[in-house]
Structure formats: structure tokens, C-alpha cells
Scaffold this motif. Structure first.
Motif, mmCIF file in Angstrom:
data_model
loop_
_atom_site.group_PDB
_atom_site.id
_atom_site.type_symbol
_atom_site.label_atom_id
_atom_site.label_comp_id
_atom_site.label_asym_id
_atom_site.label_seq_id
_atom_site.Cartn_x
_atom_site.Cartn_y
_atom_site.Cartn_z
ATOM 1 N N ALA A 93 0.838 -1.204 0.000
ATOM 2 C CA ALA A 93 0.000 0.000 0.000
ATOM 3 C C ALA A 93 0.872 1.253 0.000
ATOM 4 O O ALA A 93 0.594 2.234 -0.698
ATOM 5 C CB ALA A 93 -0.931 -0.005 1.218
ATOM 6 N N ASP A 94 1.965 1.201 0.784
ATOM 7 C CA ASP A 94 2.859 2.359 0.842
ATOM 8 C C ASP A 94 3.557 2.590 -0.499
ATOM 9 O O ASP A 94 3.746 3.740 -0.921
ATOM 10 C CB ASP A 94 3.902 2.158 1.949
ATOM 11 N N ALA A 95 3.928 1.507 -1.141
ATOM 12 C CA ALA A 95 4.523 1.651 -2.478
ATOM 13 C C ALA A 95 3.512 2.323 -3.401
ATOM 14 O O ALA A 95 3.868 3.177 -4.222
ATOM 15 C CB ALA A 95 4.927 0.282 -3.020
ATOM 16 N N GLY A 96 2.254 1.943 -3.239
ATOM 17 C CA GLY A 96 1.196 2.570 -4.026
ATOM 18 C C GLY A 96 1.088 4.056 -3.726
ATOM 19 O O GLY A 96 0.902 4.883 -4.632
ATOM 20 N N THR A 97 1.201 4.401 -2.467
ATOM 21 C CA THR A 97 1.143 5.821 -2.084
ATOM 22 C C THR A 97 2.279 6.603 -2.735
ATOM 23 O O THR A 97 2.088 7.709 -3.263
ATOM 24 C CB THR A 97 1.221 5.944 -0.543
ATOM 25 N N VAL A 98 3.472 6.044 -2.682
ATOM 26 C CA VAL A 98 4.614 6.728 -3.298
ATOM 27 C C VAL A 98 4.357 6.924 -4.789
ATOM 28 O O VAL A 98 4.646 7.980 -5.353
ATOM 29 C CB VAL A 98 5.922 5.938 -3.048
ATOM 30 N N HIS A 99 3.791 5.910 -5.440
ATOM 31 C CA HIS A 99 3.492 6.047 -6.865
ATOM 32 C C HIS A 99 2.420 7.102 -7.107
ATOM 33 O O HIS A 99 2.498 7.865 -8.073
ATOM 34 C CB HIS A 99 3.048 4.693 -7.435
ATOM 35 N N ARG A 100 1.454 7.144 -6.223
ATOM 36 C CA ARG A 100 0.365 8.111 -6.394
ATOM 37 C C ARG A 100 0.896 9.550 -6.340
ATOM 38 O O ARG A 100 0.441 10.417 -7.083
ATOM 39 C CB ARG A 100 -0.670 7.900 -5.283
ATOM 40 N N PHE A 101 1.873 9.797 -5.531
ATOM 41 C CA PHE A 101 2.404 11.159 -5.402
ATOM 42 C C PHE A 101 3.514 11.470 -6.416
ATOM 43 O O PHE A 101 3.778 12.623 -6.700
ATOM 44 C CB PHE A 101 2.891 11.409 -3.976
ATOM 45 N N THR A 102 4.191 10.447 -6.897
ATOM 46 C CA THR A 102 5.306 10.703 -7.812
ATOM 47 C C THR A 102 4.984 10.348 -9.267
ATOM 48 O O THR A 102 5.571 10.918 -10.193
ATOM 49 C CB THR A 102 6.540 9.867 -7.416
ATOM 50 N N GLY A 103 4.119 9.370 -9.461
ATOM 51 C CA GLY A 103 3.764 8.974 -10.828
ATOM 52 C C GLY A 103 4.826 8.166 -11.544
ATOM 53 O O GLY A 103 4.662 7.814 -12.713
ATOM 54 N N VAL A 104 5.933 7.861 -10.882
ATOM 55 C CA VAL A 104 7.010 7.162 -11.595
ATOM 56 C C VAL A 104 7.467 5.888 -10.886
ATOM 57 O O VAL A 104 8.532 5.372 -11.183
ATOM 58 C CB VAL A 104 8.225 8.093 -11.814
ATOM 59 N N CYS A 105 6.650 5.408 -9.966
ATOM 60 C CA CYS A 105 7.048 4.213 -9.210
ATOM 61 C C CYS A 105 5.986 3.124 -9.320
ATOM 62 O O CYS A 105 5.413 2.688 -8.319
ATOM 63 C CB CYS A 105 7.279 4.566 -7.742
ATOM 64 N N PRO A 106 5.752 2.634 -10.534
ATOM 65 C CA PRO A 106 4.622 1.728 -10.752
ATOM 66 C C PRO A 106 4.847 0.300 -10.265
ATOM 67 O O PRO A 106 3.925 -0.507 -10.344
ATOM 68 C CB PRO A 106 4.448 1.745 -12.270
ATOM 69 N N THR A 107 6.048 0.005 -9.802
ATOM 70 C CA THR A 107 6.294 -1.374 -9.348
ATOM 71 C C THR A 107 6.932 -1.387 -7.968
ATOM 72 O O THR A 107 7.533 -0.416 -7.532
ATOM 73 C CB THR A 107 7.208 -2.143 -10.320
ATOM 74 N N VAL A 108 6.770 -2.518 -7.324
ATOM 75 C CA VAL A 108 7.352 -2.703 -6.000
ATOM 76 C C VAL A 108 8.041 -4.074 -5.964
ATOM 77 O O VAL A 108 7.487 -5.073 -6.410
ATOM 78 C CB VAL A 108 6.273 -2.579 -4.889
ATOM 79 N N ALA A 109 9.278 -4.086 -5.463
ATOM 80 C CA ALA A 109 10.026 -5.334 -5.353
ATOM 81 C C ALA A 109 9.595 -6.069 -4.101
ATOM 82 O O ALA A 109 9.341 -5.450 -3.064
ATOM 83 C CB ALA A 109 11.525 -5.030 -5.291
ATOM 84 N N ILE A 110 9.496 -7.383 -4.199
ATOM 85 C CA ILE A 110 9.167 -8.158 -2.994
ATOM 86 C C ILE A 110 10.356 -9.036 -2.572
ATOM 87 O O ILE A 110 11.237 -9.331 -3.376
ATOM 88 C CB ILE A 110 7.897 -9.022 -3.169
#
Lengths: 405, 405, 405, 405
Positions: A75-92
């Protein structure tokens, strides 16, 4: 960006490498619209573990609002993407992000606006791994470690991830503790097995690290070793450059240039440091170095296609999401400045041996204030001009600090 | 050795410092009996925390037989002394070794054949200390930290410890995070208060460290800062040299020589490292450096009186007691070789500018095999000739591994 | 600037140091006119030796137009001042710049628009100094070296220079070669004699250096040693920070802050480096570090009065005058950005423990493009807006290349 | 030893590499006679330039008795061989050792008891090479540099040398000065041409170096780059490890192990250092590291066949021949100790994960005093038991000091 990677890259790279690296017309100054396009296309992957608490051997501080499980991390990765627009993926990271149903996890990520990117097996968290994982002298432990990586290959298949990202804590603390060549053989054997099991559109990213947690020798200590192993494995194995994993003074941008030239740069783990692998915010200690790294990437043109830009940081004392947003902004700043380098003029100054002029061209680009341009680009992308301020004012941080206790 | 320290040292040192450091007759070769006497008198303090589990930020492995509480830690220090004969004291760390009744703890130590040595306040384990302890911008936290040190002064009084050993994790991770001069002022203010509260026969040992856990700036980063602060405090404040707390390449033996000359060398935290503060077994990576450090100590003669020789290591993958015994043996080896240096010949070669001869004299001492001599000395002291083998054969390790689960 | 230094500084500093370093109103943001004034008042001293050919142990390349004697070196310093307006003094190095008539040399400098600044004795160029100058075990060589420094004191008196700048190549290459404490005693003895001979309005700047040309130990290896010696000498002895003379990773800005706080920062030898003492153009490798150094200087307010800003570089492959002009511009850039730091906001963020905000305030100042402001300031001072371009277009370089063959 | 190298090594190595590196019976402890044989067979090549004056950028001191021309340099190499019995070859450096008649030079060497070993082209001594030799942006300079190497290939043919030893000073001082990838391409192109011109029984040794004289980037900065280039060239190209050419903290013994395993270790340039490329006597600063390097060599068994053991040092303050003899003795000491490692026990300890035991086995070998054994071996070889003392007493040094003025 990781998601763009497919087996096609290999063929394309091969073609490029067969041609001369240098074509006059590649050197022209890009237009403003091209610069904007490039900046909008730069995608940065953030790591799930970066949203939870982490720290040093002395203390893991509890950061207010830090994520407590894989769902909050995504969810936090999603938040970062929502504010920056350039972080569409998250590593697990497995087993930290282990779930029963990866399809469901993928869906959950999608609901949060992101996709799952690279899959990272952690091979340092079990008592078994005290003396190594895939280089352990006990064959049963080596098999266990290989099985853990194979599990990640399977997870990758399930979620259509194209990147298997491998870092090994393996090494020794004392002279004599392990047999260096023997361990290297075990390492190559293990990776060969994994490589064979990978689907064609998956790439193996092999990370190197000078030291820590092993203090005398690390099995993959430098890019040379990672490169050597990748070369033996095949075209889908590449080197992962973590900017903090070098001896002080190492010219990282040169390593980047060489790997690009050889078609073996898989991607980055961005962070910054002053001493060792401090895992600080990228660009916070040496922003000029970050710029010089991007300068090599821009200069390499098509050779840079398909590089995975990933963040690998440990925000031990600062709030997680703001730190990640700031990181993304710093990376964009470095890239923007690198795009502004007048490559035609630089090329000419280099050809003429005009040392001061050539250096000044880089400095001029670096000294340019790109904050307004970036703000404009962000607004065009539909995200806040200043993502950090927007986040801080959004009330989201207060919300998660209240919720996550 | 810590226990020998009293206020008298200050007067004696002053006298020595008033004299020229150099007296011809100090340079003569010691006799075999003098060398043996010196080796028998070298006392090494082991740290209670070194007997429990510890590790890196990635993993704290469970080492079989590791101590689980303060009583087991002190018992283990007693075991090391029983096998080596030269480790009569154990350093404690508060709050890790906090007990209700310190008198009882002292008695317990006595029953195990050791006494409690230096008292170390830990000021990094609370959430409060995220941005510093005695240099925190919050005055309440600074007061709390000072109170924690004051508690250690009180404990020291109760158990007749003469050493207050101070290491601060304080520092910052990012440029701008803290105000360097302001923090130094807070630091000096805090220590001045502690110094005033110390009894006359207590010495304050001030440790410095380049980095970690603070990654941008550490409030006491080098011997110069520790020395500066100690000088302001008074004659009972001295510098503590942890051999792992320097930049790579630092000439530690020179720092030792300077501090000896200035009467400000309080003691050592011995360990070894290849990269950063790896906390490996002393002498395991660079045994020649350890010899060169002892060479300065021997050379300084009476100026070296009262130095606290302490171990500060983290045995993350190896069994605790064997690692500590090996450490003690390595320190003895380095000291024994330093005692063998032909100082008269060295002095002459230095005076004549004979570079090769002067260097060869040190190398000759270092290349001498001192294992037999040390075995003999140990037997004279009533401890095993080979303490490590004796311990391993004693069955004690198996016993504690079975007991401590 | 060196010329401003008088005995008065000592008294003023003393007063400042007696007061708390911190006064709320010192923290306000300076006005634009104040920033401009500050930038116009920053004076940078260039070194005479920087205008002649120099290089590495492998090769000293012949740079077209390089100065061939002391007169050409001083003329070049004048040229740099003519184009930058902020380099009114030139440091001389004895015996390289030895002349019969120093009054005449002073006049010659005056004709070229500059004055002579710091006087530097070179004590490494004679066969005698193979094993040290003022720390040589031969008393005759020590006396010779002291006499050479005394000569510089005399030269300083003749030309009204207020700075005696001391760097010693002294040290050893091998363990055992020299007696560390004995050499330190000789060093202190020598400097005490020189200090006594200095006029009241002269300050002694003591430089330290990690290594080179001595490879095992250098007699003054770090700021701690230089500080210790300066403290013993008296209020007119201060530490000289050469930015290239540290171990990789050293937090130089912290050293600057500490020395400022203690009233012992004498000045700088600016240059940049990636590995060792590479003597590259200041700000060319790590511009952020240069900014952070100036950030401490600006923050310290009046404590920074009287610091000598000097350049010490070796332009081994690039043209001398352009390299020096670029250096001056880089230093101005760093200073300008440091002046822009919002100290009130920074102070507040620090007090609140807002790590990200505090760090961002520094980054914001650093990311600001100050080139236009500097151009404006230069024009107000009556020098070219872009001194480097102006110089390159002036035809002067071609002229000296033709003349000096 | 260089002279043993022939094309046959390639085939033999290939076979070895095809087999597993590990064979149980290779691990047994060698007999005393085998150890003696191994020590008598270790041949060390000394460099002609090491006998002449050299120094730092600050000063080249005149060392009494230093050789003044190629003939004296070769005579000195002969003297070192006469006293040590293990230095039958001398490396030459072109143009420093350029002569009209190489056959005559070879004969002269023979008269002095030695043969000419590796041929080293120097490509840093001409004004042309200011911005690079084979990576210069000027094609004419690149051609000139390649021609200079080709000349060395021809010299090698004439004197039946089997080693072409290549070190390049090439690199840049500032970001932007050169185009990293372009320069690498020029480098590979140049070496490919040279490789094609080499006779079948010649090997190309490619040396790497972190920095100096280039201060921002060096074209071959690390073993990875040298290895990569060697791999592209073919089986007769190998990597040359200069022990001083690494970042502080680098695990050189691991690099040695990896290169041995890959069949790409060409040889060594031995020296020691504390900071950068200090070129001090091998084993004078970190004798344990030298031992650990030889430990890998011994452990690798037949894989180590054909390695060129060469010295590359700069005795800037000490007499040349004694320094070289001491160097040879230190290398023999390290090798002797490595031969004493109980590999069977070590192998077992490693298999059992007994960290302390495994480490102790190496320490035990290192702590053994091998001086008597070496004395005995030397006497069996017909050279003095203590070559250094024998040389100093021989009167030879006084003779050359008187002759060479």
C-alpha cells in the motif's frame, strides 16, 4: 524499468553491440520535449522492505507509521506512486513478503495502483545460513538455499515478474574459514541450476557487495566477479549495481559504463553513503556522483534500454514514505541534469583534448536548477509539482501513524 | 589493567611527562625474566556483552552455549580467566547488566574468580535516542542520558570500579540534520557534569568512532575530538582507542604513541577488522599492526602504566568462549613479540638513519615464534600451556551448550 | 583573507568564544545585498607554484604558457585577480620564489595588482631532508630546517605578510624507521622556536596530511595533531585544512566546525580529489562537500573572520590560468549556495528533529542556480561576468604560450 | 617464473581447469624435502628500474650507489641473484633500457648471471601522452603508442622473452574529460593488434590500477576490466596483479584465487603499501596479507604453474640492492609459511564449519619461525644463509657507492 524487460532486449542489445557504440547523430542535444518524455518514462521501483522498520545492529527504531506487513508495504509503495507517478512497481522479498496466494497479492497491488516487480530471495535470515547459503560447505543447506531461489522463480512466473534479483550475504569472517575457490564453484553450480529453471523472459540480476555481513571475504565482492558469473550463465544474466556496495573512492560511473558497453548492466539498487553500505537516501551525500552515473546512462543511448532502476535503502531514523518520495525526487533531479548535458559540445571538447571545457560542460548541466522543469513535468503527468510537500500536507502520514501502532 | 588505576597514576604520569621521555638506559633489552614478568602482568578485561548473542543488522545468530543473562556472562568471563590466567576483570554494560543488588553481583563475580571492571552505559537502546542521547536537541532526552551515565558512576562507586567507559552512538545521518557545533557544546556540557560527579579515583575513558550507527557525522569521530574534550575535563579523562574505529589506512600505532606522550591514553578496545568496525578477533586480520601497537606501548615504558587493555568484539558466527580465549592468546603473542624488540639496536639504527636495519629489527622480533615461551609462562602461572585446546578438551563447552538452550 | 589578519583577531575571537556561539538573531536569512557583499568580500589566495609546471612522479608535462620563474608566477596571479577580482594575494614558496630583494618583489607584485600573502617554506627539496627536516635524527639538519623557516619569518616581516604557512613532508616509510614520540618532540621544539621569533601580527598555519611523500607515518597526520601542537604554541598558531589531506570518507566539514568552535581554524588549502591528495580543481569531484564546508563557515558567523582561503592545486594536464580561474569560480559557487541556506528554517527543523526537512533545506540551497547572481556580482565589481570565457577570449593565453617557450 | 612460460602452459591449464580443482590427495601436507624443493624453485624477477633513482612527485633523492644506466641496472640484478639465488631474470623497461643491440644486452645479462625477463613498454614519459597513450583521442598518438608496444614485442622476440608486461597510465583527471566507453574501445583495439603480433610462446600480462597518475578514472582500474579484456584477446592474455593497485581493504587474495581458478592469473608485481600505491618493500606493512596470497597460490597446486613473480617497488629513501634483497627474503618467508599450512586439517575444519580451528591453522603456519629453514635451504643452494647481512659485509655496496658518483 523492470516490467519492460523481455527476452527481446537481448536481441536488440546484441544488434546494438555489433554496431559501433558511437554514432555522431546520437550526440545531438535532445529537445525539451524529448527531455520531458525521457523524464516521464523513467520508472523507479521501490522495495517493499523499505516501508517497514529496519536499522543498524545497535537498534531498530520504531518509525511512526511504518508498515507492519506485506499488505501495508505494498500500500505504501502505491502511495509513493500516487504522489510521484514514476514508481509503478514494488520489489518483494521472500520470505518477508511470503503469502499463500500470490495472485491475490498481485491483485492487491493492482488495487493500490502498482504491480509487483523484482522478486528477491532473502538467504540470510535462517540459522542454517550462519556459514553461507549457496556456498555453505553443507550440501543440504546449499540445496535448501537453491530451493528458496527456485521458489522465487515460481513466484515470478505466477505474477509475471521478469526480474529475479539475487544478493547473497555469503562469505567468511576469517582467513581460512572457507575455501574461496570451492565456494565459487558451489556458487556457479547453484546459479546455473536456477538459470536453467528461469523462463525465457526472466532476467537474473546478480548483485555484488564488498563486505557486510561477511567481514573477511564475500563470495561476490565486486562487479568483476558478478560479471564473470553472469557471462558464464548466459544472456539473461546481468549485473546489479548497488551504489553503496563499493570501496570508498570507486568510480562507479565507470563500472556502469563498462557494463553498459558489454550489455551486462541489469539495473541499480540506488542509495547513498559516506562510509560503507549506509543505505541513505540516494543523492543525499554525493549528488554529483548520482548525476555522473546518469550521465553514462544517457550517453549510452539505446544500450541503456531495459535497465531496472530500483531503490534499496534503509530509513532507520526518518519517516519511510517521505524518505522514499525524496529519494525518487533526487533520482529524477540527477537524471534531468544528465539529460541537459550538451553532448555535441562535450564530444568536441573531448576530441580536442580541452580538459577544462569538457569538464565545464558537465558542471554547467549539473549547476542548472531543474526543479521548475520537474515540477512542470510532474503536473503534466497529473501528479503534484512537489510530491514531498503534497504528501506531507495530504494528512496521509498522520493517518497511518494513527492506524499503525 | 583497569583495577590498578588510581588517582596516583595522574601524579606519576605528570612526573614522567616532565622528564624527557627518552632515557638511554630505558632502551636496553629486557632480560628473559623481565619479559616473563611483563607477560604475566598483562591483564586483559573481557566484556560481558561478548558472551551473549550478537550479530549484524541482517541477523543475530544463536550461538550454542552463548550466555543468556548477566550471571552467565560473568561466569563465562570467569571461565576465560580460569583458562588464561590474565583476564581477572569483566566490563559490564548498563542497562544490559542491570541488577538490583550490585554488591551481590560483585560477590557473584568473585565466586567466579573475577572482579567487575569498567562500567559502560549504553545510550543507544531506547527509542528516545533515535536522534542522539547527550547531543539530542531535546533537553529532556539529554537529561535522561546524563542520568543514565550518572547511574553508572554510582554503580562504579558501589563495586569499586575505577573506570567509566563512554562510547556514544550519537551523530547524524544527513547533512543539516544536526548542528555540529551546538551538539559538541551539549556533549561537553554533559561530560563536564559527569566528570564533576566522579570520585577522585575514577577515570573517564572517552571512545571515538568514525561512523556507525551514525552515517553522516558522529559527534566524537576521531581521537582529536576525544582528546580535546578530555583535555577540557581534567586529568582523569582519557581517550579510549578501539582498534576498529578508524578510517582504513589510519596509523593507529601513531595515535597510541601521541596519546601516551600526552598522558591521555586511557586504554584499548581490542578487535580487528578488514573494512569497517567488523569487531573480529584481535590480530586475526592484521597481526603486524597489533604488534606495532604493542611496540609503542613497550617503548613508552612507564608512560604506559595504568592503561586499560579491554576487548570489544562481536563473535557473530563463532563460539563465544573459544573466540575470547583465542583473542587473549593473540594479544599475548603481539605483546610478547614487542617485548623482544632490541630497542638498543633499534635506537642506534634510527640515529644512524639506517632504514633497512631499523625496519629489520622490528621484523625480526615479529618473525620470532613465541608460542613455546608463552606456553612456559602460562604453566608457570598455573594455567594450561594452550588455553584454547585445554578449554576445548575440558568438556565445558559441551556442558554449557547442553544447559543453555 | 590573509591580509586582514592581525593580532586583533585573537582578541576578537576570544570574546566571541567567551560568548555562547549561538545567538538567535545570527540565524536570520541574510538579505540579497548582504549576500552580495559577502561574496564580494570573499578573497582567495592563489599559490605561486600553481602557475608553473608540476605533475606526478611519473611525468611533469610541459603545459603551454606555464610560468617559468617567480616573476611570471606573480604576473599570472595578477592575471587571475584581474579577471576574477577576488584574488588580491599570492602565496610564495621559499626557496622556489627566492629573490635577493623582497621589497622589489613586493613592488613587482603591486605592479601586477596583487600583494604577497602567505610565505611557505619548502622543506623537502634538499638531499638533506631524505629522512626528515625538523624531525630528522641529525640535529644539524634540524637546525638547517629551522633556519629555513626563520628565513621565511624574516621574509614575511619584510613584505608585511601576516601568515607563515607550514607543511612538512616529514615522516617515515617503514615501521621502526623513526621514533614517533621523539620526532614529535623535535617537531614541537622546532615550532616553539619559530613561534617565539614571529612578530605579534603573524600567524602560524600548521597543515596536516595523512600520507605522501611519507608512506608509513607522517609526523603531523591529522587535525588532532596539528591542533595539539597549535594549542601548545599559543593563540597565533592555527590549523590549516587542506581538503585533500584526509582519509577517504572523512567528514571534513565537521573538522572545520570543530576548529572554528575552538578558535583554531587558520585557513584552507582548497583542492579536490577522488582518491588521495590528487590536487584537482576545487569542487570538480565533490561539489556538495565544498558547499557543506562553506555551510559551516557561514553558519559560524563572526567565528569565521580572518580565515585564510587559499588554493593548493597541481594542474598537471590542464592550462594553468584557466584552471585557477575555474577553481575560484567553483569556490564562489559553493560559498554563494551556502549563503542561501535558510538558517532560521534549518534551525527550527533541527530543533524539531525533522530530518527530511533539515536535509532538504541544505539541498534546496545547493540546487539553486547561482550563476546569474554571481555574474551580476562580478559585473558590479568591475570584472567579467564569466571570468573563464573572458580570459579565453582575451588572447592572453595565446600571448603567454607564444612568449614562454 | 617467467622464463618457464611457453605456449604449453595454456594446454596444461586447460586440462587442469577441465578437471575439478579439488582432489583429495592434493591436500596432504608436503614433506620437508618437497617444501625445500618448492622454495628453491620459486623464482622472483626484479625490475631494472628498481635499481636506479626514483621517488615521489616532491623529490627524487640521490641514493648512493644507485645504478646510472641499463648496464649498471642489469649488473645490480645480477648481484641480487648472486646473493639470493632465486632472481635469475630482470625485467626491462623501454625506452629506459633501450639499446641498439639487444643481443649484446642479453649477453651482458648472461655475463652477470641473469637473463632478461619481461619486457615493459613505458607509455607515460612523452609529452604526447598527456591525455593518454593507446586511449588518446588523437589517432596518431594511439598509433605511436601501439608502435611502442610492438617494438617491445620485437625486442622480446630477439631476447627470447616470453612476457610482454603492460601497464597503462591512461585515464582522465576530471569528469567529462574523456569518453569512458570510447576509450575502452580504443584500448581493446590496440591490444588486439598487439596480441595478433605476439609469437605463440609470448604471454601478454595486463596490469590494472585504481588510480595514479590518472585521478578521476583509469582506463583499466580493476581486475574485472583486465580480465574482461584478456578474455576477449585469447588464452595468452592474462591479468597481472600489482599488490599496491587496489582500494584499501580489498581482499587481494580472493582476486588471486578467482584468477587462478579462471586460468587468468599471469603474475604479480609485488610491493607493499599502507595508503595508496606506495611501492614499499613487499611484506613490510602487512606481512600476513602476503602470506595469505601465497596461501592461495600453494592451495591452487598446479593451477599456479607458470605465474610470473615480479617485484615492482620504488626504494625512494633506502639503498637499492639491500632493499631488493630484503624484498626477496620477505617473499620467501611468506611462501615458506604458506607451504607449512596443514591443508588436510584445514580442509577438514572448513568442511566441519569449525571457524576457530580453520583460522588457527593458518595462524599457526604464519607464527612459525621459518628463518632457520630458509637459511638451510639457501646454503643448500650455495648462497649465503642471510643474503642481506652477507651483502652488507661483502663490501660491494661501498664499492658501487665509490664508483657511481
Amino acid at each position: 524499468m523492470v516490467m519492460n524487460y523481455t527476452g527481446k532486449r537481448v536481441k536488440k542489445l546484441k544488434k546494438l553491440l555489433e554496431k559501433k557504440w558511437f554514432k555522431g547523430d546520437d550526440r545531438r542535444m535532445p529537445s525539451i520535449s524529448e527531455i520531458k518524455k525521457a523524464l516521464q518514462e523513467l520508472k523507479i521501483e521501490t522495495p517493499s522492505w523499505g516501508y517497514g522498520n529496519s536499522g543498524t545492529r545497535f537498534k531498530v527504531f520504531t518509525i511512526p507509521g511504518a508498515a507492519r506487513d506485506v499488505y501495508e508495504r505494498i500500500a505504501d509503495a502505491g502511495t509513493v506512486h500516487r504522489f510521484t507517478g514514476v514508481c509503478p512497481t514494488v520489489a518483494i522479498h521472500i520470505p518477508w513478503d511470503k503469502v499463500d496466494d500470490y495472485k491475490a497479492l498481485q491483485d492487491y497491488a493492482g488495487e493500490n495502483g502498482v504491480a509487483i516487480g523484482a522478486v528477491n530471495p532473502n538467504l540470510f535470515q535462517d540459522e542454517d545460513y550462519r556459514l553461507g547459503s549457496i556456498t555453505n560447505s553443507d550440501p543440504a543447506i546449499r540445496r535448501k538455499a537453491v530451493a528458496a531461489i527456485m521458489e522465487c522463480v515460481e513466484i515470478g512466473k505466477k505474477i509475471a515478474s521478469h526480474s529475479l534479483s539475487l544478493w547473497f550475504a555469503d562469505g567468511t569472517n576469517y582467513p581460512g574459514q572457507g575455501h574461496i575457490r570451492q565456494r565459487k564453484e558451489w556458487l556457479e553450480e547453484a546459479l546455473a541450476g536456477v538459470y536453467r529453471a528461469m523462463p525465457k523472459d526472466m532476467q537474473m540480476l546478480i548483485e555484488y557487495k564488498t563486505f557486510e555481513p561477511a567481514f573477511y571475504h564475500t563470495d561476490i565482492p565486486d562487479w568483476g566477479t558478478a560479471f564473470l558469473i553472469a557471462s558464464k550463465l548466459g544472456p539473461n544474466a546481468r549485473v546489479l549495481v548497488d551504489t553503496g556496495h563499493h570501496h570508498p573512492g570507486t568510480n562507479i560511473q565507470q563500472i556502469v559504463a563498462i557494463l553498459l558497453q558489454e550489455g551486462r548492466l541489469g539495473g541499480f539498487h540506488f542509495n547513498d553513503r559516506k562510509y560503507a553500505d549506509d543505505d541513505l537516501i540516494a543523492g543525499s551525500i554525493d549528488p554529483y556522483q548520482l548525476f555522473l552515473i546518469f550521465n553514462e546512462i544517457v550517453d549510452a543511448g539505446d544500450l541503456s534500454a531495459g535497465i531496472a532502476y530500483m531503490v534499496d535503502q534503509s530509513h532507520g531514523i526518518e519517516p519511510k514514505i517521505p524518505a522514499m518520495i525524496r529519494t525518487v525526487m533526487n533520482i529524477q533531479t540527477a537524471y534531468a541534469k544528465a539529460l541537459l548535458v550538451d553532448r555535441e559540445a562535450l564530444s568536441q571538447a573531448q576530441a580536442e583534448g580541452d580538459v577544462i571545457a569538457a569538464n565545464s560542460i558537465l558542471q554547467d548541466a549539473f549547476e542548472t536548477d531543474v526543479r521548475k522543469m520537474l515540477a512542470e513535468i510532474r503536473e503534466e503527468m497529473g501528479v503534484p509539482a512537489d510530491p514531498l510537500q503534497a504528501y506531507l500536507k495530504s494528512g496521509h502520514q498522520q493517518k497511518i501513524e494513527a492506524e499503525r501502532v
